[in-house]
Design an enzyme around this catalytic site. Structure first.
Site, PDB file in Angstrom:
ATOM      1  CG  ASP A 193      -1.969   1.074   1.176  1.00  0.00           C
ATOM      2  OD1 ASP A 193      -3.083   0.759   0.736  1.00  0.00           O
ATOM      3  OD2 ASP A 193      -1.677   2.220   1.577  1.00  0.00           O
ATOM      4  CB  ILE A 194       1.083   4.183  -2.298  1.00  0.00           C
ATOM      5  CG1 ILE A 194       1.373   3.324  -3.533  1.00  0.00           C
ATOM      6  CG2 ILE A 194       1.899   5.485  -2.358  1.00  0.00           C
ATOM      7  CD1 ILE A 194       0.958   3.973  -4.851  1.00  0.00           C
ATOM      8  CG  ASN A 201      -4.299  11.439  -5.168  1.00  0.00           C
ATOM      9  OD1 ASN A 201      -3.600  11.568  -6.179  1.00  0.00           O
ATOM     10  ND2 ASN A 201      -5.065  10.393  -4.968  1.00  0.00           N
ATOM     11  CG  HIS A 206      -7.028  13.121  -8.186  1.00  0.00           C
ATOM     12  ND1 HIS A 206      -7.190  12.025  -7.366  1.00  0.00           N
ATOM     13  CD2 HIS A 206      -7.733  14.123  -7.612  1.00  0.00           C
ATOM     14  CE1 HIS A 206      -7.971  12.341  -6.350  1.00  0.00           C
ATOM     15  NE2 HIS A 206      -8.318  13.609  -6.472  1.00  0.00           N
ATOM     16  CG  ASP A 210      -4.453   8.917 -11.865  1.00  0.00           C
ATOM     17  OD1 ASP A 210      -4.808   8.490 -10.743  1.00  0.00           O
ATOM     18  OD2 ASP A 210      -5.226   9.504 -12.645  1.00  0.00           O
ATOM     19  CD  GLU A 236      -4.365   4.352  -1.445  1.00  0.00           C
ATOM     20  OE1 GLU A 236      -4.538   4.724  -0.277  1.00  0.00           O
ATOM     21  OE2 GLU A 236      -5.246   4.464  -2.335  1.00  0.00           O
TER      22      GLU A 236
END
Length: 336
Positions: A193-194, A201, A206, A210, A236
């Site tokens: 998980d980031i 963000n 965004h 992305d 994420e």
């Protein structure tokens, strides 16, 4: 949409919403090229091209109709062949009856009957050749439909942003892990998980978020071996389903992924630029420590939580965790 005569269907709304949001310039250009009164079939084509995940029923209905039409055409060919065979059999039967009823069979009669049978046989041979040609054509058309179905299946199982497996494909693959006890023995699940992605963000926008997701996905796919299922399970978060590895090797893989992300993905989304590093927290669990696919996911997620709780940018094995049954807050990191 009303002014352009476009029906208010969910898939049409999806197209116009995406264009209005301005996040897909290619779609914007293609919709503009349709003019002020776009046809529904052209809108359906755009829906399938850009929103295959939400156009399942439209695509399935289209392919189902194509298959039904091809099968009907094949049945018509077989019916024609049946009629032609009956006619040919009738000619042979009449010729045989004619010979039996005549006490004297002259050369002229034999030649006449022989000519009729030869003509009927030649005609049947030619009709047979035509049937073979038509069947070859229909087989080719059905093969094309089959290719479309295979392409659709691939698209339906693929995350469009990262080209990894999507949640649907992941759920199917992890369920198969428990089909065979041998797979369970040396199977594992790794979740990544980031870290602080919501903050990224909010600060950078965004589009940068992305881009970071795509960079991280590329690193995980490159680090994992070809026989591993690599998926974007949502937002994420990523997952790797592993076969044939012991816990030490799984831990090493998780650390390799973590270090590669920290080294190669800058926080502004452009590799090679300044701005700080993106990091991931990782949780892993061996399949043998779980009773089912759902249990395996839950335990790997708990290990991921511990990595978050201990400061992020680290990997944790479920087997190293203290008893978490009493903890009610192990999903709090989801708010990141």
């Amino acid at each position: 949409m009303r002014a352009m005569g476009v029906m208010g269907t969910p898939r049409n709304y999806e197209i116009y919403y995406e264009v209005f949001a301005g996040s897909n310039q290619e779609l914007n250009a293609e919709l503009g090229a349709l003019g002020s009164r776009p046809r529904q079939e052209d809108l359906d084509r755009l829906s399938i091209k850009y929103f295959i995940q939400t156009s399942n029923q439209l695509f399935v209905d289209n392919v189902r109709d194509q298959i039904a039409n091809k099968v009907e055409e094949v049945m018509i060919l077989f019916e024609r062949e049946r009629i032609q065979l009956e006619r040919y059999g009738s000619i042979l039967s009449q010729s045989s009856d004619g010979l039996k009823k005549r006490e004297i069979v002259t050369q002229e009669i034999l030649q006449r009957i022989s000519g009729i049978m030869a003509s009927a046989t030649d005609s049947k041979i030619e009709q047979g050749k035509q049937l073979v040609t038509h069947m070859i054509d229909k087989s080719a058309e059905l093969e094309e439909v089959k290719s479309k179905l295979e392409e659709y299946k691939k698209l339906a199982d693929t995350d469009p942003m990262t080209q990894l497996c999507n949640r649907r494909a992941f759920d199917r693959s992890i369920a198969h892990l428990y089909d065979d006890p041998k797979k369970v023995m040396y199977g594992a699940l790794v979740l990544a998980d980031i870290d602080r992605f919501k903050q990224i963000n909010d600060r950078y926008g965004h589009p940068v978020g992305d881009k970071i997701i795509q960079h991280v996905a590329s690193i995980i796919r490159t680090t994992a071996s070809a026989d591993m299922v690599v998926a974007r399970t949502g937002g994420e978060q990523f997952a790797v389903i592993i076969h044939g590895m012991k816990e030490a090797a799984v831990t090493e893989l998780a650390e390799t992924i973590r270090k590669a992300v920290e080294r190669l993905v800058p926080i502004n989304g452009h590799v090679g630029s300044q701005g700080g590093a993106v990091t991931v927290s990782i949780g892993a669990c061996m399949a043998a420590l779980a009773d089912s696919a759902d249990d395996l996911y839950t335990k790997a997620d708990r290990a991921l939580y511990m990595s978050k709780a201990n400061g992020r940018n680290q990997s944790t094995q479920f087997s190293a965790l203290p008893d978490l049954k009493s903890s009610k807050n192990w999903l709090l990191y989801k708010g990141e």
